[in-house]
Design a protein around this motif. Structure first.
Motif, mmCIF file in Angstrom:
data_model
loop_
_atom_site.group_PDB
_atom_site.id
_atom_site.type_symbol
_atom_site.label_atom_id
_atom_site.label_comp_id
_atom_site.label_asym_id
_atom_site.label_seq_id
_atom_site.Cartn_x
_atom_site.Cartn_y
_atom_site.Cartn_z
ATOM 1 N N TRP A 37 30.790 48.695 22.418
ATOM 2 C CA TRP A 37 32.060 48.684 23.139
ATOM 3 C C TRP A 37 32.446 47.255 23.522
ATOM 4 C CZ3 TRP A 37 34.163 46.936 27.618
ATOM 5 C CH2 TRP A 37 35.425 47.441 27.949
ATOM 6 N N ASP A 41 25.072 50.208 32.222
ATOM 7 C CA ASP A 41 26.083 51.269 32.180
ATOM 8 C C ASP A 41 27.445 50.586 32.158
ATOM 9 O OD1 ASP A 41 28.016 53.223 32.830
ATOM 10 O OD2 ASP A 41 26.500 54.448 33.839
ATOM 11 N N ILE A 42 28.060 50.506 30.984
ATOM 12 C CA ILE A 42 29.274 49.708 30.822
ATOM 13 C C ILE A 42 30.417 50.191 31.716
ATOM 14 C CG2 ILE A 42 30.129 51.032 28.852
ATOM 15 C CD1 ILE A 42 30.483 47.251 29.499
ATOM 16 N N ASP A 72 27.130 50.860 24.447
ATOM 17 C CA ASP A 72 27.684 49.870 25.364
ATOM 18 C C ASP A 72 27.823 48.511 24.672
ATOM 19 O OD1 ASP A 72 27.755 51.781 27.304
ATOM 20 O OD2 ASP A 72 26.053 51.017 28.453
ATOM 21 N N ALA A 116 21.921 44.797 26.073
ATOM 22 C CA ALA A 116 22.378 46.062 26.655
ATOM 23 C C ALA A 116 21.323 47.144 26.407
ATOM 24 C CB ALA A 116 23.710 46.488 26.041
#
Length: 376
Positions: A335, A157-158, A332, A327
């Protein structure tokens, strides 16, 4: 307005092809110029490319441009070389000046849009006069905060992980002081193979090859003028000239001399394995009478304050974690990669225009001060 598409490429291969095209233009003034290609690493078709020629009459001096020491940063460096060939080549005297332009010191990193080599080595922490001269425990600040700088599992969960990392880094800054975290980052480390800022335990192929060129230039010319092109650090959309303390001039003296606003000096005590320091030490050992100007030129992205430094550290750490652990969510992953590109190779037109503008400033300042420009 600049035609930035002409200078900034979207792939390593395209950038290399454009670099190789410069040879024909350069040969018009330096007929003996040649392209030297050195295969590097395990991946197919990754090369360091060098266009080199001695001066036509007497080897008084050489202009030495290096790019892509930190992989992804090579795209801006290649743009600067392109700019130089178009706008400054005819202002340099080929009779007394040799040229040596290097494309992609770290070709794997440039090809894969990473900062490090395929061995996770930061090449600017891999240069030593003698191998084995730096103990593994050299960076005590890094070792104390090593859990921050090492990959610690898949990115799940970034938003949460970025927040947690900010908190850890902020806590580390409070525990060790801001200078402690800066030292941990700047000095590099030689103990944690999957950690960030890893200098390696062995000499990288790229390092060995560039050392050969450094030695050749120092022993062939009376003067070496070296400009090493980088991105990320310093004020946004501005160039910063970074000098080693091996150059005895003070920052304010340098600013007045070169007419540049942003000039920084660093001490070899706080940066281990740096290529500029190595260049100065090599000169002292093998060719003490050679005059050497060697500096890094950084095109800033995030900025120069503590907030920007925190963002920079977070970006480096998350990208390294993503590379090693992956990831869970594609958004994520995207990003992190976008943030990494924003740090080292932004797509914003304003930044790319600033690189070309600021490169002109730096090139003109150095060439004028070092006496390389032909009379108008």
């Amino acid at each position: 307005m600049f035609d930035t598409e002409k200078y900034f490429n979207r792939s390593y291969v395209h950038s290399r092809n454009e670099f190789r095209k410069h040879l024909s233009t350069i040969k018009e003034k330096w007929p003996s110029a040649e392209l030297y290609t050195q295969s590097i690493g395990k991946e197919e078709d990754t090369t360091i490319d060098v266009i080199y020629s001695e001066a036509n009459s007497s080897n008084k001096q050489v202009l030495f441009f290096t790019t892509g020491e930190h992989g992804i940063e090579g795209y801006a460096g290649a743009a600067v070389v392109h700019l130089f060939v178009e706008e400054y080549l005819n202002q340099v005297d080929p009779q007394s000046t040799g040229i040596c332009f290097v494309h992609a010191i770290n070709p794997w990193g440039m090809k894969n849009f990473r900062r490090v080599t395929e061995n996770n080595v930061d090449l600017n922490r891999n240069y030593f006069l003698e191998q084995g001269t730096v103990p593994e425990t050299v960076n005590q600040y890094y070792a104390k905060e090593s859990e921050i700088f090492q990959p610690n599992g898949v990115v799940k969960d970034i938003k949460k992980e970025k927040t947690a990392l900010y908190e850890q880094l902020s806590k580390g800054m409070m525990n060790e002081g801001h200078s402690g975290i800066k030292t941990a980052k700047g000095m590099g480390q030689f103990e944690f193979e999957r950690g960030v800022y890893y200098g390696g335990t062995d000499e990288e192929e790229s390092t060995k090859y560039m050392k050969e060129w450094q030695l050749k230039l120092l022993t062939t010319y009376s003067r070496v003028i070296h400009m090493d092109w980088h991105t990320a650090l310093g004020p946004t959309n501005e160039v910063t000239m970074v000098m080693s303390e091996h150059d005895e001039r003070e920052e304010e003296e340098l600013k007045a001399q070169y007419g540049m606003k942003n000039i920084k000096k660093f001490t070899p005590k706080n940066v281990k394995g740096d290529s500029t320091n190595y260049f100065h030490k090599l000169k002292k050992e093998v060719s003490p009478d050679t005059k050497l100007f060697s500096a890094l030129f950084e095109f800033g992205t995030f900025g120069a304050d503590k907030k920007a430094e925190l963002r920079e550290l977070t970006t480096i750490i998350l990208e390294n974690q993503l590379y090693w652990e992956g990831a869970v969510h594609e958004e994520d992953r995207q990003w992190i990669l976008e943030e990494f590109n924003n740090m080292f190779y932004p797509e914003e037109e304003a930044w790319r225009e600033a690189v070309l503008k600021e490169a002109r400033l730096a090139i003109a300042s150095v060439l004028k001060e070092e006496g390389l420009l032909l009379p108008a």
